[in-house]
Design a protein around this motif. Sequence first.
Motif, PDB file in Angstrom:
ATOM      1  N   UNK A  69     -33.813 -36.140  60.202  1.00 15.64           N
ATOM      2  CA  UNK A  69     -32.764 -36.578  60.183  1.00 15.64           C
ATOM      3  C   UNK A  69     -31.668 -35.548  60.389  1.00 15.64           C
ATOM      4  N   UNK A  70     -30.568 -35.931  61.028  1.00 18.52           N
ATOM      5  CA  UNK A  70     -29.606 -34.966  61.317  1.00 18.52           C
ATOM      6  C   UNK A  70     -29.005 -34.285  59.803  1.00 18.52           C
ATOM      7  N   UNK A  71     -28.929 -32.869  59.853  1.00 21.88           N
ATOM      8  CA  UNK A  71     -28.525 -32.059  58.867  1.00 21.88           C
ATOM      9  C   UNK A  71     -29.670 -31.541  57.816  1.00 21.88           C
ATOM     10  N   UNK A  72     -30.796 -31.777  58.165  1.00 22.70           N
ATOM     11  CA  UNK A  72     -31.973 -31.388  57.217  1.00 22.70           C
ATOM     12  C   UNK A  72     -32.356 -29.971  57.732  1.00 22.70           C
ATOM     13  N   UNK A  73     -32.401 -29.895  59.019  1.00 17.13           N
ATOM     14  CA  UNK A  73     -32.975 -28.698  59.529  1.00 17.13           C
ATOM     15  C   UNK A  73     -31.740 -27.972  60.051  1.00 17.13           C
ATOM     16  N   UNK A  74     -31.650 -26.620  60.399  1.00 18.30           N
ATOM     17  CA  UNK A  74     -30.778 -26.148  61.256  1.00 18.30           C
ATOM     18  C   UNK A  74     -30.896 -26.419  62.724  1.00 18.30           C
ATOM     19  N   UNK A  75     -30.105 -26.582  63.550  1.00 17.74           N
ATOM     20  CA  UNK A  75     -30.059 -27.114  65.069  1.00 17.74           C
ATOM     21  C   UNK A  75     -31.357 -26.269  65.984  1.00 17.74           C
ATOM     22  N   UNK A  76     -31.305 -25.104  65.816  1.00 16.60           N
ATOM     23  CA  UNK A  76     -32.531 -24.253  66.527  1.00 16.60           C
ATOM     24  C   UNK A  76     -33.716 -24.046  65.695  1.00 16.60           C
ATOM     25  N   UNK A  77     -34.019 -24.815  64.597  1.00 14.02           N
ATOM     26  CA  UNK A  77     -35.145 -24.558  63.963  1.00 14.02           C
ATOM     27  C   UNK A  77     -36.207 -25.402  64.532  1.00 14.02           C
ATOM     28  N   UNK A  78     -37.617 -24.844  64.563  1.00 14.42           N
ATOM     29  CA  UNK A  78     -38.514 -25.564  65.259  1.00 14.42           C
ATOM     30  C   UNK A  78     -39.383 -26.107  64.077  1.00 14.42           C
ATOM     31  N   UNK A  79     -39.769 -27.326  64.409  1.00 15.18           N
ATOM     32  CA  UNK A  79     -40.449 -28.148  63.135  1.00 15.18           C
ATOM     33  C   UNK A  79     -41.980 -28.417  63.677  1.00 15.18           C
ATOM     34  N   UNK A  80     -42.955 -27.896  62.755  1.00 11.09           N
ATOM     35  CA  UNK A  80     -44.295 -28.028  63.317  1.00 11.09           C
ATOM     36  C   UNK A  80     -44.728 -29.059  61.910  1.00 11.09           C
ATOM     37  N   UNK A  81     -46.189 -29.923  62.223  1.00 11.36           N
ATOM     38  CA  UNK A  81     -46.696 -30.317  61.210  1.00 11.36           C
ATOM     39  C   UNK A  81     -48.237 -30.477  61.123  1.00 11.36           C
TER      40      UNK A  81
END
Length: 112
Positions: free
Chosen positions: A83-95
């Motif tokens: 969702x918008x605003x949860x992570x900084x724009x340039x943040x990589x998300x892994x799971x």
Amino acid sequence: MSRNVCVWLDETAPVVQDEIRANIAAAAEKCGFTPYFYTREADAAADLTKFEVMYGHSTDLASNAPNLKWMCCSWAGVAPFCQEGVLPEDCILTNSAGAYGDTIAEHSIMVL
């Protein structure tokens, strides 16, 4: 400048053994990071500006970590982090998608 990683483990989760913490710390330090372990969000909240990496599954913590570059979610489902605003724009998300398939299948067969 120190590079820091937040390891957040829900206080309801099983306690992480000292040996596992030591292994995480050794791996982090080998890569130039200093790990900080938390079991309560309130304790981690005061330090959020210093973290470049976060391991856990708290959208509240992640959304308040302005310098976060990598969010490593311990769950397979990461929709709340997208969702918008949860992570900084340039943040990589892994799971952890795909990590539990065999285990869940074996458990299901065993229970049957």
